[in-house]
Write an enzyme that holds these catalytic residues in place. Structure first.
Site, PDB file in Angstrom:
ATOM      1  N   HIS A  91       3.082  -8.813  17.966  1.00 46.50           N
ATOM      2  CA  HIS A  91       3.825  -7.935  18.884  1.00 46.50           C
ATOM      3  C   HIS A  91       3.946  -6.513  18.333  1.00 46.50           C
ATOM      4  CE1 HIS A  91       7.635  -9.207  16.705  1.00 46.50           C
ATOM      5  NE2 HIS A  91       8.018  -7.998  17.048  1.00 46.50           N
ATOM      6  N   ASP A 227       2.467 -15.129  15.505  1.00 43.72           N
ATOM      7  CA  ASP A 227       2.793 -13.721  15.772  1.00 43.72           C
ATOM      8  C   ASP A 227       2.283 -12.808  14.650  1.00 43.72           C
ATOM      9  OD1 ASP A 227       3.828 -11.371  16.701  1.00 43.72           O
ATOM     10  OD2 ASP A 227       5.788 -12.197  17.221  1.00 43.72           O
ATOM     11  N   SER A 654      10.333  -6.573  12.087  1.00 51.20           N
ATOM     12  CA  SER A 654       9.203  -7.352  12.582  1.00 51.20           C
ATOM     13  C   SER A 654       7.964  -7.041  11.759  1.00 51.20           C
ATOM     14  CB  SER A 654       8.921  -6.995  14.035  1.00 51.20           C
ATOM     15  OG  SER A 654       9.854  -7.621  14.854  1.00 51.20           O
TER      16      SER A 654
HETATM   17  N1  ARG Z   1      11.955 -10.541  19.762  1.00 49.93           N
HETATM   18  C1  ARG Z   1      10.939 -10.018  18.912  1.00 49.93           C
HETATM   19  C2  ARG Z   1      11.400  -8.742  18.249  1.00 49.93           C
HETATM   20  O1  ARG Z   1      12.109  -7.973  18.817  1.00 49.93           O
HETATM   21  C3  ARG Z   1       9.697  -9.715  19.650  1.00 49.93           C
HETATM   22  C4  ARG Z   1       8.968 -10.913  20.004  1.00 49.93           C
HETATM   23  C5  ARG Z   1       7.757 -10.608  20.825  1.00 49.93           C
HETATM   24  N2  ARG Z   1       7.342 -11.799  21.487  1.00 49.93           N
HETATM   25  C6  ARG Z   1       7.511 -12.022  22.787  1.00 49.93           C
HETATM   26  N3  ARG Z   1       7.245 -13.189  23.253  1.00 49.93           N
HETATM   27  N4  ARG Z   1       7.923 -11.099  23.584  1.00 49.93           N
HETATM   28  O2  ARG Z   1      10.984  -8.446  17.161  1.00 49.93           O
END
Ligand code: ARG
Length: 719
Positions: A91, A227, A654
């Site tokens: 992501h 991811d 992230s």
């Molecule tokens: N919630 C994660 C973050 O803010 C992003 C995950 C991205 N994945 C998704 N399925 N949208 O770091």
């Protein structure tokens, strides 16, 4: 009886063991954290992580940013080879993967792997920062400040001395520097980074693996997502940072992380380093009320509509789906967060916790007459938020709804260039240059733009703004819509689509050939853009003096809290600067009677499988590999996919490395759990978890799924 008690204690220990709050500053680890870390299983020293005189783990930690705002790190990453190979989340690489995708080469759908360095793809505008060193400059900054200054004077003094400090520090080097305030402006730290500008895409699994579970699983555990994506940092031949060039060479890092294929066990030590974006651990109950009732509520409400409009367009064809993939994902991410955060804040009575701290603070202030400066702090903050309420509502709707569509923002952004282009005083040569520049920004803008989607966003979102915001804060365009279109937003959108020169690249290019100020000023998108900015500036200006009072209150509140509890090791809120958090691998109980194990496996991916094209699609090749059970050397009977730790992280982290007691990479952090989504405001010791990609799943995908032996070979894998 005794035996039963012992067993019960052992069984409970996982839920009783409390995690350590804190996104710690690297230069303070030796003083504040290292002893505890070593007790928990860290085998190295504070100097192995960060030392001004020698390379350390920090040299493998990367903050990803964008040119123009390189210090606002949107994600983190880690260097995992002597050739500058960079591992981050899927992501985090999403917009780069999206930008390189087309209907012919759909790297989102199919994944991308460079089997040779020459096939790696450049991403102009992406930056990668590595910390050179940091320094506490609080004394030097505070020497210029006093309690009688206005907030304006204070801000100016801080800016001036910060510029001096940075200028001295970077002089004669290729470093970039920044002074960042900590603890609501009570302390200041200088950060010096080397910022690399040639960051190339190396690999990414298909979205069906890298984003497996989509928005349904986002912010949730148990998780089964690959991811990750890979990039490589390039430098000039002499090792210095340089813009993309064919002559550039792979970065020779001062340190890179060995990659462990040994896996993790419950209770193992885990350290995470990266660039957490924002937390508000010191927010007052009054600020929290604003977050819950205004920011989170409005964001969730407006984005629900915005996402529906985008989805409708994306379902029509593959081109639009690719165009809006990244915009959709980033909108959806904090849409879900806002809602989950409000739920968690209520469930966990965060408001009650904040009020308890405030009562303690008030008692402390009242206990000693010399604490007079803190006397009105909470009352001032309370009044500030009360005065700000309507403005805060208008501002949030403006940001979410008025700035929801895009053509008007682009129109406004290009307005000045058109003004110059239409000015007789501009030379023919300059006009050519302006035209060229406008053409380039139009290409970039319209590449990911769909006329119908944007027109529908105007119709839906501008209407919401009118309905929800007071008359005082309505932009002029709303009046136009009411007069000319009798308040019919669909008619307005249809006219916009038909007449505005900003609603398609063809219309824009035609206008560029015959620019005309009169036409520009009458253009509906331009009018919408200009009146949006005027309104937004008006709202911000009205809020500024109130915000100054709130900021001053917050600063004194935190100063008082720290004086009240001088023995405590205080950790500053996240602010996009590099931090370290330590903790351990561990399961949790999300709700009554529910137990969540600390890792997931490939079997779980198969269990979740859903229809092709959906959020839970499983690629055929993954199913084949799973059926063959060919996991060695990354697994035996099963393959571990994700695991959780109790580290204290937030958005921006992230892509951060999860590092074991030996300093080896065991995972890559990519999410948090919804049950503790309040964690950015109040750390939840027993409930908060950090969701990580197991390095073994990453290695297995690179090796067996992608067959990218070239990448496996350049890593140092610990078996
Ligand atoms: N919630 C994660 C973050 O803010 C992003 C995950 C991205 N994945 C998704 N399925 N949208 O770091």
């Amino acid at each position: 009886m005794k035996k039963i008690v012992i067993i019960a204690v052992a069984l409970l220990s996982w839920s009783l063991a409390k995690a350590d709050e804190g996104m710690w500053l690297l230069s303070k680890i030796k003083q504040l954290n290292i002893e505890k870390m070593q007790q928990m299983g860290f085998k190295l020293t504070a100097e192995d992580i960060y030392d001004v005189n020698k390379p350390g783990i920090k040299d493998a930690i990367v903050g990803l940013g964008n040119e123009g705002r390189p210090f606002q790190h949107f994600c983190s990453g880690e260097i995992i080879s002597p050739n500058g190979l960079l591992l981050t989340n899927h992501h985090c690489g999403f917009s780069a993967i999206q930008a390189h995708s087309s209907v012919e080469h759909d790297y989102l759908r199919d994944g991308f792997w460079a089997y040779e360095m020459k096939d790696e793809l450049a991403n102009p505008g992406t930056t990668a920062s590595i910390l050179e060193r940091m320094e506490d400059v609080t004394e030097r900054v505070n020497a210029k400040l006093n309690d009688n200054m206005s907030e304006q004077e204070r801000a100016e003094a801080i800016q001036q001395v910060s510029e001096e400090i940075v200028a001295e520090a970077v002089k004669g080097t290729h470093l970039s520097g920044q002074v960042q305030a900590m603890f609501e402006g009570n302390q200041f730290f200088l950060f010096l980074y080397t910022i690399y500008k040639d960051v190339r895409l190396v690999g990414a699994p298909p979205q069906s693996m890298g984003k497996f579970g989509g928005d349904t699983d986002n912010w949730m555990w148990p998780r089964h997502t690959a991811d990750f994506s890979m990039f490589r940092i390039y430098t000039a031949p002499d090792g210095s940072p340089a813009e993309y060039s064919e002559d550039n060479v792979p970065l020779k890092p001062k340190h890179y992380l060995p990659v462990s294929a040994k896996g993790v066990q419950d209770g193992d030590f885990a350290m995470i380093m990266g660039f957490p974006g924002t937390t508000e651990r010191y927010i007052t109950s009054f600020g929290l009320e604003n977050t819950m009732d205004v920011t989170n509520t409005i964001r969730y409400e407006v984005r629900t509509e915005k996402l529906a409009v985008m989805r409708e367009g994306m379902e029509k064809d593959q081109k639009t789906r690719i165009q809006y993939a990244s915009k959709y994902a980033s909108c959806a991410n904090y849409w879900k967060y806002s809602n989950e955060q409000n739920k968690a804040l209520k469930n966990l009575n965060t408001m009650g916790n904040k009020q308890a701290i405030e009562r303690e603070f008030t008692a402390w202030v009242n206990a000693d007459a010399s604490r007079g400066i803190y006397k009105n702090v909470l009352a001032d903050i309370q009044k500030g938020y009360a005065d700000l309420k309507d403005l805060s509502i208008a501002k949030t709707y403006a940001e979410e709804a008025l700035a929801g569509p895009e053509a008007h923002l682009f129109a406004y952004r290009t307005g000045r260039a058109f003004e110059k282009l239409c000015d007789d005083a501009t030379s023919a040569a300059d006009k050519e240059k302006l035209k060229e520049a406008l053409k380039l920004s139009a290409q970039a803008f319209y590449k990911d733009f769909n006329t119908d989607v944007d027109a529908n966003l105007f119709a839906t979102l501008f209407k919401i703004y009118e309905e929800k915001v007071g008359a005082e804060w309505q932009p002029e365009i709303i009046q136009v819509i009411n007069k000319k279109y009798k308040g019919d937003y669909n008619k307005f959108a249809a006219d916009l689509k038909a007449k505005s020169v900003f609603m398609s690249e063809a219309a824009f290019d035609a206008f560029l050939e015959k620019p005309d100020m009169k036409k520009l000023e009458k253009d509906l998108a331009y009018q919408a853009g200009k009146s949006f900015f005027d309104t937004y500036m008006k709202i911000s200006a009205s809020g500024a003096p109130i915000n100054e009072k709130i900021n001053r209150g917050n600063r004194l509140f935190v100063r008082g809290l720290m004086l009240m509890n001088p023995e405590k090791a205080w950790a500053p809120d996240a602010n996009s600067t590099i931090r370290m958090t330590y903790g351990k691998v561990g399961s949790y109980k999300p709700r009554d009677a529910v137990f969540y194990d600390y890792y997931t496996t490939l079997k779980g991916v198969m269990e979740k499988e859903g229809p092709a094209g959906g959020e839970f699609e499983v690629p055929a090749r993954l199913k084949e590999l799973y059926a063959a059970k060919d996991f060695a050397p990354y697994g035996a009977d099963f393959l571990s996919v994700n695991f959780i730790t109790d580290n204290d992280i937030t958005g921006g982290n992230s892509g951060s490395p999860v590092i074991n007691g030996e300093g080896h990479l065991i995972g890559t952090a990519f999410d948090g759990n919804s049950e503790a989504m309040s964690g950015d405001i109040d750390f939840e010791e027993n409930l908060q978890r950090c969701i990580n990609l197991d390095t073994r799943y990453m290695l297995w995908i690179v090796d067996k799924y992608a067959g990218a032996k070239n990448l496996i070979n350049e890593m140092t894998i610990i078996k």
